[in-house]
Design an enzyme around this catalytic site. Structure first.
Site, PDB file in Angstrom:
ATOM      1  N   HIS A 170       8.192  36.452   6.301  1.00 57.48           N
ATOM      2  CA  HIS A 170       7.268  36.445   7.446  1.00 57.48           C
ATOM      3  C   HIS A 170       7.974  36.643   8.787  1.00 57.48           C
ATOM      4  O   HIS A 170       7.323  36.813   9.809  1.00 57.48           O
ATOM      5  CB  HIS A 170       6.467  35.137   7.461  1.00 57.48           C
ATOM      6  CG  HIS A 170       5.449  35.096   6.360  1.00 57.48           C
ATOM      7  ND1 HIS A 170       4.141  35.419   6.550  1.00 57.48           N
ATOM      8  CD2 HIS A 170       5.583  34.828   5.035  1.00 57.48           C
ATOM      9  CE1 HIS A 170       3.486  35.328   5.403  1.00 57.48           C
ATOM     10  NE2 HIS A 170       4.352  34.972   4.465  1.00 57.48           N
ATOM     11  N   ASP A 372       9.432  38.631  17.178  1.00 57.90           N
ATOM     12  CA  ASP A 372       8.406  37.983  16.367  1.00 57.90           C
ATOM     13  C   ASP A 372       8.152  38.861  15.148  1.00 57.90           C
ATOM     14  O   ASP A 372       7.932  40.071  15.299  1.00 57.90           O
ATOM     15  CB  ASP A 372       7.114  37.842  17.187  1.00 57.90           C
ATOM     16  CG  ASP A 372       6.322  36.607  16.796  1.00 57.90           C
ATOM     17  OD1 ASP A 372       6.507  36.134  15.662  1.00 57.90           O
ATOM     18  OD2 ASP A 372       5.527  36.121  17.621  1.00 57.90           O
TER      19      ASP A 372
HETATM   20  C1  GDG Z   1       5.246  33.325  11.487  1.00 60.16           C
HETATM   21  C2  GDG Z   1       6.053  34.438  12.154  1.00 60.16           C
HETATM   22  C3  GDG Z   1       4.199  36.013  11.674  1.00 60.16           C
HETATM   23  C4  GDG Z   1      -1.765  28.873  17.113  1.00 60.16           C
HETATM   24  N1  GDG Z   1      -2.191  27.964  17.970  1.00 60.16           N
HETATM   25  C5  GDG Z   1      -3.248  27.380  17.436  1.00 60.16           C
HETATM   26  C6  GDG Z   1      -3.481  27.945  16.208  1.00 60.16           C
HETATM   27  N2  GDG Z   1      -2.547  28.867  16.017  1.00 60.16           N
HETATM   28  C7  GDG Z   1      -2.469  29.759  14.845  1.00 60.16           C
HETATM   29  C8  GDG Z   1      -2.836  31.155  15.257  1.00 60.16           C
HETATM   30  C9  GDG Z   1      -2.061  31.999  14.289  1.00 60.16           C
HETATM   31  C10 GDG Z   1      -0.872  31.126  13.940  1.00 60.16           C
HETATM   32  O1  GDG Z   1      -1.126  29.820  14.370  1.00 60.16           O
HETATM   33  C11 GDG Z   1       0.393  31.591  14.628  1.00 60.16           C
HETATM   34  O2  GDG Z   1       0.860  32.750  13.989  1.00 60.16           O
HETATM   35  P1  GDG Z   1       1.892  33.751  14.614  1.00 60.16           P
HETATM   36  O3  GDG Z   1       1.932  34.933  13.755  1.00 60.16           O
HETATM   37  O4  GDG Z   1       1.473  34.076  15.985  1.00 60.16           O
HETATM   38  O5  GDG Z   1       3.304  33.001  14.690  1.00 60.16           O
HETATM   39  P2  GDG Z   1       4.214  31.991  13.734  1.00 60.16           P
HETATM   40  O6  GDG Z   1       3.597  30.664  13.553  1.00 60.16           O
HETATM   41  O7  GDG Z   1       5.567  31.984  14.372  1.00 60.16           O
HETATM   42  O8  GDG Z   1       4.250  32.706  12.308  1.00 60.16           O
HETATM   43  C12 GDG Z   1       5.108  35.462  12.755  1.00 60.16           C
HETATM   44  C13 GDG Z   1       3.532  34.916  10.890  1.00 60.16           C
HETATM   45  O9  GDG Z   1       4.472  33.959  10.414  1.00 60.16           O
HETATM   46  C14 GDG Z   1       2.750  35.468   9.707  1.00 60.16           C
HETATM   47  O10 GDG Z   1       3.571  36.205   8.876  1.00 60.16           O
HETATM   48  O11 GDG Z   1       3.186  36.777  12.299  1.00 60.16           O
HETATM   49  O12 GDG Z   1       5.835  36.507  13.340  1.00 60.16           O
HETATM   50  O13 GDG Z   1       6.892  33.903  13.171  1.00 60.16           O
HETATM   51  O14 GDG Z   1      -2.804  32.256  13.144  1.00 60.16           O
HETATM   52  O15 GDG Z   1      -4.214  31.284  15.171  1.00 60.16           O
HETATM   53  N3  GDG Z   1      -4.490  27.584  15.411  1.00 60.16           N
HETATM   54  C15 GDG Z   1      -5.302  26.617  15.835  1.00 60.16           C
HETATM   55  N4  GDG Z   1      -5.126  25.994  17.030  1.00 60.16           N
HETATM   56  C16 GDG Z   1      -4.130  26.338  17.859  1.00 60.16           C
HETATM   57  O16 GDG Z   1      -3.964  25.780  18.928  1.00 60.16           O
HETATM   58  N5  GDG Z   1      -6.318  26.239  15.060  1.00 60.16           N
END
Ligand code: GDG
Length: 727
Positions: A170, A372
């Site tokens: 990821h 990212d």
């Molecule tokens: C890793 C990789 C890759 C965030 N704040 C809240 C909340 N979130 C949820 C978002 C989103 C998730 O968390 C964050 O996903 P990201 O992809 O932006 O980043 P990472 O956590 O670092 O994820 C990344 C991912 O894995 C998937 O492969 O994209 O690059 O680093 O879904 O919605 N959800 C809620 N409240 C919040 O305040 N409910």
């Protein structure tokens, strides 16, 4: 078919308060994406009808509570907990995972610690996961392992089971120069761990290429169109950009009064876990500069930062938190007024509906990761814009930027660029916003998380099926083995044509090390003493070497792939047919030129063949040069009586009409054999297999694509087979 998902953390965190267990959904990209896919299982056409998710439940649990919890978690979440001590998890999760891999794979080598103790614990955790998976595993399961915490697990499982194994990373897979900073043991073991899988998936083409390049440079394994051949399976490295549940974000009903955009005070939104990779500090500096440069926006725009607490136990995360608090205070102090706060900063995780409300309410989303893997927030933001109004500013260093090219793409290392992108975004006409968002929404809707997961699972099932089928059809199983031995015993005239390196002796690092052990000499003698059996050793080696090693045996020898033969009972060698070596004068200078260009490569000259070896050269430089060498040689050999063969890390030029196939025909034409066995292990044995008559047994040592009728696994199996014939 059941899908067995394995990730470091379960999608649920278990905690105990006053003797009562509570279970809450855990945060993060992996969990939110996968949960949406799993929720839809059964509703789509996938072959997968059920699943189990294995992982750590997020907290240490008392021994006596484990059984009770195991049942509850399985019942309520379809999950099977892997109980690990907090001490171990702290060491691994906060150690090798988040102090070594995370910073290095996100291009922050200065934050990376290369502590040997961390590595030992990482190995241990992967082994514990292996044992737990083996307890849970059913024969019809397909295994899908997730993320950087479990990179050794594919190979650990491969040693034990035949189930299809997929792995998805990821986070970014970094370039070779970054990756090689890991200690020798860990950088090798991680790649070996990953290629234990049948399918390794990445978010972007770049990460896939970085991985393949590391495999080539560090393990010396070449790939063909992303496929790496292993003895017992083929690994496919592929790109699967992770999607989101588009419909959920697009259609979720959230009350209008909390989603209406305020035209008088525009909101710039950012959402991320508190992590140095997310570029939060640069974002704040960019916003500050924007206010400085554009005083007309003062009081009319604010930055709403939702920062989700993360990895609070790691020092670098604590530091960034205090820097963040400090900067927010500074900006609000310098620019704010009684009725306007420039930066609203919420250090919390919001309920889902509220998050979507924030997405819809904002005029601009400002996402500035320095690196990212994907960044799902960017996709969720675009999907949530029901009115298609809003502007996404997105860092070019996110995987998502590859798919969201209609957004305002920026380099977050350039504070000026961040500042300017905000002023640009705030004035993009609504018509243009809608046009851009429409295109991106269409794309996100088509390749959503279900499509992503189905694509991965289908590719895994298909790849495994194809390789397993082609190998299993050819495998010399016990039935066939028995048949071969009984045909041998029942025949009157038999011939065993056997290659030397890789078949009679294991492949060695240096050719001179492959001397035959006494036991082998004894075995060949025994076989040869069976009156009805002719033994022929065919080798690419020179005749002097074969003379020295096997010369005392009364068996047939052939050297240089068949240029020279020495019949059983004779001492002298003779040419199979009249050959010329004049062409060598033309070929050798060319090979010398390439040898000068490729350090480590060398020429091996024999009477009627010349080989250019490059297995000791820089593998990547070699793979690029080899095509040129091959083409060059082919262009000159069309007019002379020599031909070019590309073997395993060697290019060989020899007389036309000389190869192991021609040679086999020579031996076979001498007598009417009712039993023929040809065994070989190398690339040059393929011509031998191709020319075997229909009733012959042709056997390849090593599981790989071959013209031989049958396959055996290892060199020692070839010896056991010969031993059986000798009984
Ligand atoms: C890793 C990789 C890759 C965030 N704040 C809240 C909340 N979130 C949820 C978002 C989103 C998730 O968390 C964050 O996903 P990201 O992809 O932006 O980043 P990472 O956590 O670092 O994820 C990344 C991912 O894995 C998937 O492969 O994209 O690059 O680093 O879904 O919605 N959800 C809620 N409240 C919040 O305040 N409910």
């Amino acid at each position: 078919m059941r899908l067995l998902i394995v990730s470091n953390r379960l999608p649920v965190v278990v905690s105990k308060d006053n003797g009562e267990f509570t279970m809450t959904k855990s945060a993060g990209g992996l969990v939110s994406g996968m949960s949406d896919f799993l929720a839809g299982l059964g509703k789509n056409k996938s072959e997968i009808k059920e699943y189990v998710w294995m992982g750590w439940p997020g907290n240490s649990v008392e021994k006596e509570d484990e059984d009770h919890l195991r049942d509850r978690v399985r019942e309520e979440f379809n999950a099977s907990p892997v109980f690990l001590s907090k001490k171990l998890m702290d060491k691994v999760y906060l150690g090798f995972c988040n102090r070594t891999i995370w910073p290095l794979f996100h291009y922050f080598p200065n934050y990376a610690r290369f502590d040997l103790e961390f590595w030992e614990e990482y190995k241990r955790m992967n082994e514990i996961f292996r044992d737990e998976v083996l307890k849970e595993l059913r024969e019809d399961d397909i295994i899908w392992i997730h993320d950087y915490h479990l990179m050794l697990l594919p190979a650990l499982l491969r040693e034990k089971v035949q189930n299809p194994i997929g792995f998805f990373l990821h986070i970014p897979f970094p370039s070779y120069e970054m990756y090689r900073m890991l200690h020798k043991e860990s950088r090798t073991a991680i790649l070996e761990g990953l290629i234990g899988a049948d399918l390794v998936g990445f978010h972007t083409h770049d990460y896939t290429q970085h991985f393949l390049r590391c495999v080539l440079r560090i393990l010396g394994k070449e790939n063909h169109m992303g496929r790496i051949s292993m003895p017992d399976h083929t690994v496919e490295a592929e790109t699967f950009p992770m999607g989101i549940d588009f419909n959920k974000f697009n259609t979720m009903n959230v009350s209008p009064h909390i989603t209406t955009k305020n035209p008088k005070r525009k909101m710039v939104l950012s959402v991320d876990r508190l992590d140095y990779s997310k570029g939060i500090i640069n974002r704040l500096k960019g916003f500050e500069l924007f206010l400085e440069k554009n005083p007309e926006w003062i009081g009319k725009v604010y930055l709403n930062m939702i920062v989700v607490p993360s990895r609070t136990g790691v020092g670098s995360y604590k530091k960034i938190k205090s820097r963040l608090d400090e900067l927010v205070g500074q900006i609000n102090g310098n620019f704010g007024s009684m009725d306007w706060t420039p930066v609203i900063y919420q250090y919390t995780s919001l309920p889902h509906k509220q998050l979507i409300a924030q997405y819809r309410k904002s005029h601009v989303a400002l996402l500035t990761p320095l690196r990212d893997g994907m960044n799902l927030v960017a996709k969720e933001y675009i999907a949530s814009l029901r009115d298609q109004k809003g502007v996404l500013i997105l860092s070019e260093f996110t995987g998502a930027a590859k798919e969201l090219s209609e957004s305002v793409i920026i380099n977050p290392n350039n504070i000026d660029e961040i500042a300017d992108s905000i002023s640009e975004a705030l004035v993009i006409p609504v018509k243009d916003q809608i046009r851009r968002n429409k295109i991106m929404q269409k794309r996100l809707k088509r390749y959503d998380v279900t499509k992503w997961a189905n694509d991965f699972v289908n590719a895994l099932v298909e790849n495994t099926r194809v390789t397993r089928d082609s190998l299993s059809k050819k495998f010399l199983d016990p039935e066939l083995y028995k048949k071969l031995v009984s045909e041998y015993r029942g025949s009157k005239n038999r011939i065993v044509i056997v290659n030397y390196d890789g078949t009679l002796v294991p492949f060695t690092k240096y050719p001179a090390m492959a001397e035959p052990p006494d036991a082998l000499l004894g075995l060949l003698e025994t076989l040869d003493s069976q009156v009805k059996t002719d033994i022929v050793i065919i080798s690419g080696r020179g005749k002097d070497e074969l003379d020295e090693w096997l010369g005392e045996l009364p068996i047939n020898l052939t050297a240089e792939h068949g240029s020279w033969i020495r019949e059983a009972g004779r001492k002298e060698w003779r040419l199979l047919k009249p050959l010329s070596s004049e062409w060598k004068d033309e070929v050798i200078p060319i090979l010398e030129m390439y040898t000068d260009r490729l350090p480590g490569s060398f020429i091996q000259e024999r009477d009627y063949s010349v080989a250019w070896h490059y297995h000791r050269a820089d593998i990547e430089q070699a793979s690029q040069l080899v095509k040129e060498v091959n083409d060059h040689l082919l262009s000159i050999t069309t007019n002379i009586s020599a031909h070019v063969i590309h073997g395993s890390k060697v290019i060989e030029v020899s007389n036309s009409g000389i190869n192991k196939g021609e040679l086999a025909m020579h031996w076979l034409s001498r007598k009417e054999y009712d039993f023929i066995l040809a065994i070989g292990a190398g690339w040059s044995d393929e011509l031998l297999f191709q020319t075997m008559p229909e009733h012959a047994w042709s056997v390849k040592v090593g599981l790989s694509q071959t013209a031989a009728k049958y396959i055996i696994k290892e060199q020692k199996d070839a010896i056991s087979l010969l031993r059986k014939l000798g009984e």
